[in-house]
Structure formats: C-alpha cells, structure tokens
Motif scaffolding. Sequence first.
Motif, short mmCIF file in Angstrom:
data_model
loop_
_atom_site.label_atom_id
_atom_site.label_comp_id
_atom_site.label_asym_id
_atom_site.label_seq_id
_atom_site.Cartn_x
_atom_site.Cartn_y
_atom_site.Cartn_z
N TYR A 291 0.82 -1.20 0.00
CA TYR A 291 0.00 0.00 0.00
C TYR A 291 0.86 1.27 0.00
CZ TYR A 291 -3.26 -3.64 1.49
OH TYR A 291 -3.96 -4.79 1.58
N GLY A 292 0.63 2.13 1.00
CA GLY A 292 1.31 3.42 1.03
C GLY A 292 2.81 3.31 1.15
N THR A 293 3.30 2.35 1.96
CA THR A 293 4.75 2.18 2.13
C THR A 293 5.40 1.79 0.82
OG1 THR A 293 4.40 1.48 4.43
CG2 THR A 293 6.53 0.96 3.43
N ARG A 294 4.78 0.86 0.11
CA ARG A 294 5.32 0.41 -1.18
C ARG A 294 5.36 1.56 -2.19
NH1 ARG A 294 6.09 -4.63 -2.91
NH2 ARG A 294 6.31 -5.00 -5.15
N LEU A 295 4.27 2.32 -2.23
CA LEU A 295 4.20 3.44 -3.17
C LEU A 295 5.26 4.50 -2.83
CD1 LEU A 295 2.78 4.92 -5.50
CD2 LEU A 295 1.19 5.88 -3.80
N LYS A 296 5.43 4.78 -1.54
CA LYS A 296 6.40 5.80 -1.14
C LYS A 296 7.82 5.39 -1.51
CE LYS A 296 5.66 8.41 2.37
NZ LYS A 296 5.77 9.77 1.79
N LEU A 297 8.18 4.13 -1.25
CA LEU A 297 9.51 3.65 -1.63
C LEU A 297 9.73 3.73 -3.13
CD1 LEU A 297 10.30 0.51 0.59
CD2 LEU A 297 11.56 2.66 0.48
N LYS A 298 8.72 3.36 -3.88
CA LYS A 298 8.81 3.41 -5.34
C LYS A 298 9.01 4.85 -5.82
CE LYS A 298 6.23 1.93 -9.48
NZ LYS A 298 5.97 3.26 -10.07
N GLU A 299 8.24 5.77 -5.27
CA GLU A 299 8.34 7.17 -5.67
C GLU A 299 9.69 7.76 -5.27
OE1 GLU A 299 4.94 8.90 -3.83
OE2 GLU A 299 3.61 8.44 -5.51
N ILE A 300 10.19 7.40 -4.07
CA ILE A 300 11.48 7.92 -3.62
C ILE A 300 12.60 7.41 -4.52
CG2 ILE A 300 13.18 7.77 -1.75
CD1 ILE A 300 10.83 7.93 0.21
N LYS A 301 12.53 6.13 -4.93
CA LYS A 301 13.56 5.60 -5.83
C LYS A 301 13.53 6.33 -7.17
CE LYS A 301 15.58 1.44 -7.79
NZ LYS A 301 15.93 2.12 -9.05
N GLU A 302 12.34 6.52 -7.72
CA GLU A 302 12.23 7.23 -9.00
C GLU A 302 12.77 8.65 -8.88
OE1 GLU A 302 8.13 6.93 -9.98
OE2 GLU A 302 8.25 4.82 -10.63
N LEU A 303 12.51 9.29 -7.73
CA LEU A 303 13.00 10.65 -7.51
C LEU A 303 14.52 10.67 -7.45
CD1 LEU A 303 12.84 13.63 -6.68
CD2 LEU A 303 12.37 12.87 -4.34
N LEU A 304 15.11 9.80 -6.61
CA LEU A 304 16.56 9.81 -6.44
C LEU A 304 17.29 9.36 -7.70
CD1 LEU A 304 16.95 8.52 -2.76
CD2 LEU A 304 17.24 10.84 -3.61
N ASP A 305 16.64 8.57 -8.53
CA ASP A 305 17.26 8.17 -9.80
C ASP A 305 17.45 9.37 -10.73
OD1 ASP A 305 17.55 5.53 -9.17
OD2 ASP A 305 15.72 4.86 -10.16
N HIS A 306 16.67 10.44 -10.51
CA HIS A 306 16.78 11.65 -11.33
C HIS A 306 17.74 12.68 -10.73
CE1 HIS A 306 13.04 10.15 -13.20
NE2 HIS A 306 13.36 10.93 -14.21
N LEU A 307 18.24 12.42 -9.51
CA LEU A 307 19.04 13.41 -8.80
C LEU A 307 20.49 12.95 -8.68
CD1 LEU A 307 16.56 14.33 -5.92
CD2 LEU A 307 17.02 15.63 -7.99
#
Length: 852
Positions: A291-307
């Motif tokens: 749920y929310g934990t999985r989505l947050k980890l996924k979004e954080i990884k996608e974010l840091l992959d761009h930084l």
Amino acid sequence: MIISKVGKSALSKSVSFNAKRLSFLPTLQRRKKFLIKHTKQQSRLYSQDLQRNEKETIIKLLYNIGSKKEAEQYLRQFSSVESQKFAVIKVGGAVISNEIDSLASSLSFLNRVGLYPIVLHGGGPQLNIELEKAKIEPKYNNGIRITDAKTLEIARSIFIKENLKLVEALEKLGTRARPIPGGVFIADYLDRSEYGYVGQITGINKDIVNASIEAGALPILTSLAETPSGQILNVNADVAAGELAKVLEPLKIIYLNEKGGLINEETKKKIDSINLDEEYDHYMAQPWVKYGTRLKLKEIKELLDHLPRTSSVAITAVEQLPKELFTDSGAGTLIRRGYRLFKFNSLDEMDKNKLQKRLQINPSSDFISNLSKKSCKVYSDEPYDALAIVTQEKTNPNAIPFLEKFVATKTIILNNVIDNIWKMIQKDNPRLLWAIDDHDENKAWHFSRSDGSYTINGKTLFWYGISVEEVSAAIKDFAATLSNTNTTQSSSSGRAFTNVSRNFSTFTRYNQYNQYNNNTFSISNLLRRQYSTSTSSKVALIGARGYTGQNFVSLLNNHQYISLSHVSSRELEGQELSGYSKEKIKYVNLKAEQMKEMQKNGEVDCWVMALPNGICTPFVQAINEGQADKSLILDLSADYRFDNEWTYGLPELGDRESLRKAKKISNPGCYATGSQLSIAPLLPYISETPTIFGVSGYSGAGTKPSPKNDPKFLENNMIPYSLTDHIHEREISYHLRKTVNFIPHVASFFQGITLTVNIPLSKTFKSAEIRELYEQKYAGEKLIKIVDDVPLVKDISKKHSVKIGGFGVHSSGKRVVIITTIDNLLKGAATQALQNINLALGYDEYEGIPLE
C-alpha cells in the motif's frame, strides 16, 4: 542581554563620536542629514551584529544536538551549495494541525544558521474534516482523490488558511517567511473525466522560490497547481515535492511525519537507513511493504534516480529535524541511492590504479607486497570511495582476521556507505581485530563497534567475537609489536569522515603464545573490562565528607582501574578515610594553590568537586591555571550546569561521544536526572507545561543540620520547600528546552526520590503506546528500567538504576502521569558521576557500578 549590551555600547560610542563631528557642519539642515545617515548606518551595523551573534549562539546549540565536529561538518556541507539547493521539506497536514509550534521552531533554527529550506505542505486531514462538514464524501481512484469543483473550492480555502498559519507562526519567532499558495507548479489535467480537477505537473516556476530566498524569506508553498490558462488544479503534495526536487536538485528532500521515519511492521522498529542500490529489491519483496509504504519507496527511488548521488531523502519527525540534518546518527530514516557494494577475494580482482589512488601508496610499496603474502578480502563501493581490507594468515586458517585498512572520501559523508560496508565485514568475519591511534577523532565510532579494547603507548587495539584467551594472546602480541616498531597508526570511520582519506595500518603479527611473558595480563580483569587505559587513573575528591562523597568513595573502592589519591575536607583533616580498603588514606585540607601545583605536576587524572553550590569556582580556576585540560574536572554542584563550556553529564540523554572527549563535566542534579528521564520520550507530544511533584529522602538535604534533615521533625510529616524557581526547575527546563513546573518535598525516609510527573499531550495515546515510546527511547540502557506497575521508592533505595512506570493515561487520552524513582545519592549523584568519569577516561561506562 550580553549581545544587546555590546551592540548598544558600540552604537552609543559611535553616535557620541558623530555628535562631535556635527559641530563642524555649517548648517542645521546638513547636520540633520548627517545625523540621519549615520544613525541608519549604525542601526544597520547593530542589526548585523545581533544576527551574527545570534547565529553563533544557534551553532553552539547544535553542539548539544551532536558533536562540534558533526555540526561544523554539516554546516560547511550545506552552506557550500546555493540556498535553493539546501533542502525541500514536505510537511503533512497533520503536522501543521498538531505540531505547528515545533515545526516553526525547527525551521527557524535552520534559518538562524543561514539556511533556507523550501517548505511545501499538504492539508489532507483538514480537507477531510471540512468535506465531512459539507456532507461531501471523499472519493478515490487508484489512491488519487477525485476532485470536483466543490472539493477544489474547499481545498483551495484550506491550503491558503494553513499556509498563512505556518507563515504567521514563523513570523512570531522573528523568521521572515513568504506565503506562496500558488504559481510555482504548472500542470495539465491528469484525466478530467476520471479525476476531475487533479493536475499532472508539467513545469516548475522556480523564479518565485528564488525571489523569496533572495529577499531573505523562507518560501512556504502549497501543492496547488495551475494550467497555462490559469485553472487551479489539485496535486498530491508528495508528488509536488518530488517534482520540485527534480528541478532544484537539493542535497536533502525531507518528509516530516508523526512516526519519525519508516517503520518495519514486523519488528515494529524504525528503519535507520536504506541504500537503494543494494536494498531496494529486498525491501520491495517484504510482505509488510504494501500500500502506502510500497508506493512511497517506489516514488522515492524514482526521484533519487533523477538526482545526483549526493542527494538523499530523509523521513523524520518535526522535533528531530535538526538532529537528522546535523548528526551522523541522524534521527529518522535516511534513504539514498548509494552505490552497489562489492567484495573481492584478492587484490588481483581489483582495479589496481583505483586501489593505489585511494590508498595513496606507491605501486611498489611494501604494503602491497605484504598483502600478497596473506589471504585478503577487500570491501568497496563501486567508485572505491569507501574501501576496507581484511587479512588473515595463509598458514593459519584459525588465525583471527585483521582489519588492515579502512578509508573513505568526503563524497560519502552524507551517504553512510561506511556502515553498510561494516555490516558486510561483520557478516564475513564473526571475529576481528583492528588498531588505531589513541587520539583518533573518530575513536567513539570504534568503541561502539567493538566488544572491547586495550590501549598502550598511544595505540588502541579493538576486537569483537573472540574469547578471553584469544584477547589475552592478542594483547600480548600487540604490546610486543609496539615495543619493537615505531609504525604510525591512524584511522577513519563512520559517516563522519574527514575530507582527507585516512588509513588504518597494521602491526606485524608475532607468535601469539610465545613472545610475551604471562605475568603482564590478568584473565579475570579482561572478563570485567571492556575498554581501558594501560595504567590506573588517580582521582582527587574535594569535599568528601557529605553523603555523595561517601557513596562515591564506596564505588571507587570496587573500581579496578581508578584509585583515590587525595580526599579533601576541612572538618575531617588528619582523620583516616573509612570505607576505602585499597590503601590507607587520610583526609587533607587542600588549598587552591596546592591544587594548582598538583595540576602542574600531573599528580591527578580527575578532580571530583563534591562541594556545596557556589563554592568550587576558586578551585576550578586554580586547576585551570595549573594547566587547563590536562586533567578531567567533574563538578557535582550546580555551579556549571548552565555553562556551555562544560559538558552536561547525563549519558542516557546526551552525547556519549562528547563525554568521552570532555575535560569539564557538570554532573546533573538528582531531581533533574529523574525528571528529564521521565519527560524526554514524550517531548514531541507535549501540549502544555508538565508538572513534577517530587519527594526526596532527607539525605538530599545534606549533612548540615536543618528541619529538612531532622528525622524527629520529619516524623509523620512531609515538608514542601522552594515552591517556585527551584534550581532544579531551571535545570530541567534548560536542558529539555521545555518549561516545566517543579514542586519539591522532603519526607521522613533517608534515601531515594519518587517523582509524579503530569504531562499534557498534543495527541491521543493509549497507555501501552506510551510505554512503547519509553522502551524504544531507553532500549539498551543498563541503568533505566521500564516497569508496568508504579515503582516504589523503597525498592530503588541503594540501587543504581532508575525505574519508570505508572503510565496512567487520562480518559481523554491527552494526559499521562509518569512515576519515576531514583536514588538521589547514587544514579542521582555518585553513580552518574562514575558513569561520566568512566566515559571521559576511556573505561567501560559501567565499570565499578553494580548492575542488577
């Protein structure tokens, strides 16, 4: 007040000087213009002086959160980037509702040291409340709130209201802030037919953010977006924070939540750090990550992959924000990309050029050739920014592995790669030895990762996972080696590496059983000792006749490595000290000049001042004049508990690394110790002033006769005293940074304290939840015991620990009563003093303290 007086004095002198110059001006009009001009100049200088001194004061406060080294390191790191690239902080709506004062305080704290975090907030809980009032049922599709025109109208009103609320809270603290409810995020409809007025961000107008920072104001943003034609759209705040970060590329992206980090739902413990390149797949495979934990980890990884790899995400609580930013240990969950970690089974598998460059050695050096003669494992991240070499004798597969090198560069300071490499080393090597220079600034890091250590000739040997017999042999080998070599040793460790790579170096292994005589080391000593110096330390006790002094003497009598050299008391001069069996010692009456000479001659390793309040300053001055910082000074009185040059010695709540480095320690008061331990776990949730009702045994009133220590007067009686402004009330408030009310009493029992602490709460709790907070806070603390029932003072008397229990929660869920008991003469004084001395002199913290 000091800063104001200095500034006003300077202004006064300048105006006086300018007034003399006015007499030479020919006209009244020119005099008036001159006075206005120079008054403005001096006011501006006065304001700058105030700001500069205020910043210095705030930086000093940072040293109380972590170490001085950590604070300076992170300030340099954060100040070296453009202001808008420091941090993007996403604040949940619940934080603004429940913790706005703490939030404003933390943000102001950052701004006072010259940092400009960009704050973006949500308003979900507030929106749900208003929708319920409007009888609008919230609807979601794939976790996205469907936003019709009425919902958008309510959302816009709430966002503007909450935005202004945070700006006003900051302005009240003197921190300039600018409300920016819109105009930053450009968006198109995500899918109008399905989601209504929900936006998908297509661009960022960062000029608005930059303009706010250039004007010296913190930008406070909402997640409302606009189409190019001006239609307002609703955007998820987490998504908006991520899109903003992709454009600004800050060092830190921070999500503030009430849990203070990501929680492992299986262990119920906070996750300290996640290295995505190594651990992302592992976490995503866990059954509790959904749920929310999985989505947050996924979004954080996608974010840091761009930084850039220097960027990281932190999930933490509001009140822990400064600690998360300015300490190596952090406070919440730190998430970064990191690098994949590698293990090589020989040097031949590695890039030789990279290896030699990182080790800063010549290809033909003896170090490389010596390594080739041993079994070798090398642990490294991908670019060799962090590198560890562990060796083992080829001819003896049972030999204990030795950590030869551990180096790192400044690029990994914010990425914590070192701890991940250390985990790999521990997994592969259940036994390990390593050595460092005794004065290494990261020595505390090594202590925290070892089972024990031995120091000799300025070098320290560490170990973990080995038997007593192996320890004895290793120490003999180490001592023999140092007597035959002048090899220089140094080290590096932890996230707190210096900018220059620094190495471990080895000692040549001698035969473990035949090269040193057996009468040097005691196996029984090794069983009791974790870390120590090679010789016994000498302690001088000044003011030894009181109850605390007597208990301190008793503790030292059972300490293996600390001995009394002098006991000073004017009333008992010439009498023999009782309760001390190591040797016969008579009381002396040391004068300040004598102590100065003793300090010059190096006769004492630690001075313990057991004098009444307001007495010890001349003695401390004499010691400093003898040779400041040559010996440790520990003061049991209240004289230096508010002095920032002294380290406040409450190990369970303070920085043990600072205590290990300290030369001046102020020992906390007994009431203050128990009260702070009672309140600290709930600091983030306190809504109003806590009240502490304290009752002490009459030993707390000292030995000087008075009604408060007269058993006959106290019989069937209890005496309230110092009803307001008790010095412990100030001490507790000062060190918790939270005002408290404290009401002390003295009762007819001799020894011990019971504290009834009433704490109003900002959110609803159950008793079990409160207890869990205390268990988490004091996990691993040997002198703090969390109990279910109400602890009794008779059970703590003559014990060295603190008991905390009760946990009575009011029916509203917003008030709790904590009961704490502590022995005022032991953990409240003598025991705590010995804890502090052990840390400062390099011994195990609990050496000489009986553990229950």
